[in-house]
Design an enzyme around this catalytic site. Structure first.
Site, PDB file in Angstrom:
ATOM      1  N   CYS A 123      46.570  30.657  36.977  1.00  0.00           N
ATOM      2  CA  CYS A 123      45.701  29.708  35.428  1.00  0.00           C
ATOM      3  C   CYS A 123      45.946  30.753  34.350  1.00  0.00           C
ATOM      4  CB  CYS A 123      44.354  29.675  35.713  1.00  0.00           C
ATOM      5  SG  CYS A 123      43.651  28.630  37.093  1.00  0.00           S
ATOM      6  N   GLU A 169      45.753  34.512  35.575  1.00  0.00           N
ATOM      7  CA  GLU A 169      46.257  36.338  36.180  1.00  0.00           C
ATOM      8  C   GLU A 169      47.169  36.803  35.846  1.00  0.00           C
ATOM      9  OE1 GLU A 169      44.722  33.068  37.429  1.00  0.00           O
ATOM     10  OE2 GLU A 169      45.546  32.774  39.750  1.00  0.00           O
TER      11      GLU A 169
END
Length: 848
Positions: free
Chosen positions: A440, A442
């Site tokens: 997502c 990171e």
């Protein structure tokens, strides 16, 4: 100034791509049994061998025997299943949930899969071997009873890795492209020749290196299987053009992934084998291609300059890779599917940004990746763009044009925040400048990091509920006794009680993550993955055992906006303005503001009353239970409760909310975020690394919100909690710039595992050149204030409602969910509703 020149001219879409996409989505995804059967066969034959060798031999057995196929029109080959978008199963991690859902997986609301009776039978027979041998069972055995209780009561969930593989990694694609698996095998052989039988770690290191060698050999042979299949298909092919393509595919597979790539087409094929086989080795997701435009560029440049390839054919190859990224799939249990809805594998590809020397490296492939997302118009890859002060404006406009299509891509990331945040975690400046994004949101350094991103979902609203109940949940003393709220005299006492509940639950979360971490190291070390991460070969350890140079664990907290608004309401209305008491608030929260109790709320109240009666020595009969239920329901529906709920909601509505550029509220939100991010820094994982916080929910804010009672910000029970670091839905009423200014005041540096900021715009806001320029200006303004990430939905509410009512007319509507995009019609209704309710911005304020 950038290092490269590039063209922003659009390249026409090949008819091939339309056909490939149509073929991919012709049927519902299907579960297949081949991998489960093959890994079981291998494990039965290697019972007494070291686990790392068993894993390598199982990987080899699967690659030698799993059915393979080349789909019509493909230029890049390699498929994990025979069925398009199908998935294999991974019983070594867990299997009970799938057996329990055999009869419902095809009809469930989120991510349904077809499964034949034959497949059910084969899986049931194979799964029988794995009883007592899975990572989930071992992880459970390592957890404390308090930890299991907290999971049961939905304070947090580590289910992502509890039942599945880890993934969440970017490997050294560049090294595979340069030397192939023959070269990696030779590195392992050289290290094996260097060590001595008398070394203290010889037993484990030698077996690990042997496992890497076996895995490399298996991967080389797998590529050759596809080469032979392409030749067989070419012999039978009557279409001269397709025959030529198949022979070229055969030649590519004869060379890669065994050797280094000699051309851009070979580099694309080698990349794909790595991407696909990482998924086949384990059930992890978020296996992210990373800086595709950087490691692929030398092969593109060489072929373009020599005349071996045209820009148009290179674009078609990239488009084909984008189609293949949507062919990979994974089946999760029904509850997890709600949290990851949309069949997403979170394969994040990022373009643009700086090199290790701090020079902009936007190039032709950066633009062509954006173009590929337009051509394919599918959720994968999760395309991202790096932004910094040196990012070319025309590159960002090109990215904004993609955003304007409504696909929810790309996401935008701020070099000026992420680079120093990674340095603070021990990376060198050069490594931090070369970061990519996993899953997502990171950040990490590719090829050197086992980040364990997305390690758990921590619902920051649930500890607040425990403050009001003195640590009791459903009649169980779940958290510490922090006192009766009616007795708190100051806001500081209340806030300290919340922090005490948070700290207690965060430590249990750490216990859960570390238990799962140890279980993966013991039962599922991954030699193929480890062969492409530094310094596993040098250390003689798999990634799971701490072989990576950088080792982190990154669980994410969510509900920031709800918590900030809730605590601010308590601070203002209870302790400063004294318009409300904690006793009144406690009562109205329990009664859901008079809006009606869900069955689980009634059951919870009954359980608490029954427990209290039993503690007082009063026998609780069925008749008394029925009477209590009747009283609870009657009380919740009484006119006085409804009137009290309306009165308090009206008071709450007048309190300023996070997301409107009000310093007093926004800096309070910053402090609330610290109650999650700071305590995590005190903990270490079994691989020798530290914990680092993320502030993002994927889409778990919807199903986990359904497990959460009413909150003091006016949120009703069992409704979604706030999405990422975004303001609560509908609370940001002062426009997109005000919302961005508020979110920028959070400390994005400490949340080094990533933050997620969603905004939704009406399409008119991005119309014309002025709309695009203003949009880019909004991003730069937010990033200048040290925000970390932004992503957007550009779709009007009416379209979403229409798609929900008649999904057959909107099969290709893609939206941004959380840190990923998905086909809107594949999402559960609750998640669709959450997206519809997000604040829709229709215009910009002036952007400096």
């Amino acid at each position: 100034m950038g290092l490269y020149t590039y063209s922003t001219a659009d390249i026409p879409k090949s008819p091939r791509i339309t056909k490939l996409v149509d073929n991919l989505y012709a049927k519902m995804p299907e579960i297949e049994a081949a991998r489960a059967v093959l890994i079981t066969e291998s494990y039965q034959q290697t019972e007494n061998e070291p686990m790392i060798i068993r894993r390598a031999k199982a990987y080899q057995h699967i690659l030698e025997n799993i059915p393979i196929t080349i789909r019509d029109l493909e230029l890049i080959v390699g498929s994990t299943t025979l069925a398009p978008r199908g998935c294999q199963t991974y019983p070594e991690f867990s299997y009970e949930w799938l057996e329990a859902e055999f009869d419902t997986v095809e009809t469930r609301s989120a991510d349904p899969f077809y499964i034949s009776d034959k497949t059910k039978k084969l899986l049931h027979e194979a799964n029988g071997y794995w009883k007592g041998k899975t990572t989930s069972e071992l992880a459970t055995a390592y957890m404390e009873k308090e930890t299991l209780l907290a999971i049961e009561h939905n304070i947090f969930t580590p289910g992502n890795y509890f039942y599945n593989g880890i993934g969440h990694v970017t490997v050294k694609y560049d090294e595979v492209l340069a030397i192939g698996f023959k070269g990696i095998k030779e590195k392992a052989e050289a290290e094996l020749a260097r060590i001595h039988v008398g070394d203290g770690n010889y037993q484990t290191k030698s077996r690990f290196l042997e496992a890497v060698i076996i895995s490399c050999e298996a991967t080389i042979e797998y590529g050759k299987r596809y080469g032979r299949l392409a030749i067989d298909l070419a012999r039978e092919c009557n279409d001269p053009e397709r025959k030529k393509e198949l022979l070229a595919i055969a030649a590519n597979c004869a060379n890669v992934p065994e050797n280094g790539a000699r051309s851009f087409w070979e580099a694309c094929q080698s990349f794909w084998f790595v991407q696909q086989l990482l998924q086949l080795e384990s059930s992890g997701h978020s296996i992210s291609p990373g800086r595709f435009d950087q490691y692929m560029y030398p092969y593109y440049k060489q072929d373009l300059e020599s005349g071996a390839i045209t820009r148009e054919f290179a674009q078609e190859l990239i488009d084909c890779i984008f189609v293949k990224l949507n062919d990979l799939n994974k089946c999760r249990d029904a509850a997890s599917a709600e949290g990851f809805a949309g069949y997403s594998l979170f394969q994040n590809m990022i373009v643009g940004g700086q090199n290790e020397e701090g020079l902009d490296v936007t190039n032709d492939l950066s633009i062509m990746a954006i173009q590929a997302s337009k051509h394919v118009y599918l959720p994968q890859p999760s395309l991202s763009v790096r932004v910094w002060n040196g990012s070319p404006h025309d590159f960002l406009v090109k990215a904004a044009e993609l955003t304007r299509t409504g696909i929810g891509l790309p996401a935008y990331y701020n070099d000026e925040v992420i680079i120093p945040s990674l340095e603070s975690r021990g990376l060198t400046l050069e490594e931090a400048r070369d970061y990519n994004i996993i899953g997502c949101v990171e950040p990490q350094k590719a090829g050197k990091t086992d980040g364990w991103h997305d390690a758990a979902f921590f619902n920051m609203c649930r500890p607040l509920e425990l403050v009001f109940s003195n640590g009791v949940d459903k009649g169980v003393q779940l958290g510490p006794k922090t006192g009766n709220v009616e007795e708190f005299k100051t806001f500081e006492e209340f806030y300290d009680a919340y922090k005490a509940q948070m700290n207690y639950m965060i430590e249990l979360l750490v216990n859960a993550d570390n238990a799962i971490d140890v279980a993966h190291a013991e039962r599922v070390p991954l030699p193929f993955l480890s062969s492409m991460i530094d310094d596993c070969i040098g250390r003689g350890k798999s990634v799971q055992e701490g072989g990576a140079i950088y080792n982190f664990t990154g669980p994410q907290g969510f509900g920031i906006a709800n918590m900030a608004d809730s605590l601010y309401v308590i601070k203002k209305l209870v302790f400063e303005e004294k318009k409300l008491t904690l006793s009144e608030l406690r009562r109205v929260l329990k009664m859901n503001y008079g809006k009606g109790l869900a069955p689980e709320d009634v059951a919870d109240t009954v359980a608490q009353v029954a427990t209290q009666m039993a503690g007082e020595g009063v026998a609780v009969t069925d008749r008394e239970i029925a009477s209590i239920i009747k009283e609870v329901v009657a009380a919740s529906e009484s006119p006085s409760v409804k009137a009290e709920g309306e009165r308090i909601l009206a008071l709450i509505e007048e309190v300023p909310k996070f997301g409107n550029d009000i310093d007093e509220v926004d800096y309070f939100a910053r402090d609330v975020a610290y109650t999650y991010t700071r305590p995590l820094l005190n903990y270490h994982n079994p691989r020798g690394g530290i914990f680092q916080a993320g502030l993002y929910p994927v889409s778990a804010n919807v199903p986990l919100g359904a497990q959460t009672g009413a909150t003091p910000d006016g949120r009703l029970a069992h409704t979604p909690v706030a999405d990422g670091v975004s303001p609560a839905a509908g609370a940001d009423t002062n426009g997109p710039t005000a919302a961005a200014n508020s979110v920028a005041k959070l400390d994005h540096f400490i949340a080094s595992n990533g933050t997620l900021f969603n905004q939704k715009f009406h399409p008119s806001a991005l119309s014309g050149e002025a709309g695009l320029d203003n949009f880019v200006g909004l991003i730069r303004s937010y990033f200048d204030q040290k925000g970390s990430h932004m992503q957007f939905n550009v779709v009007d509410r009416e379209t979403l409602i229409a798609a929900q009512k008649d999904p057959s007319k909107y099969k290709h509507l893609v939206v941004r969910v959380a840190g990923y995009s998905a086909l809107f019609t594949t999402l559960s209704k609750s998640l669709q509703d959450d997206i519809i309710k997000r604040t829709e911005q229709s215009s910009y304020e002036a952007v400096d």
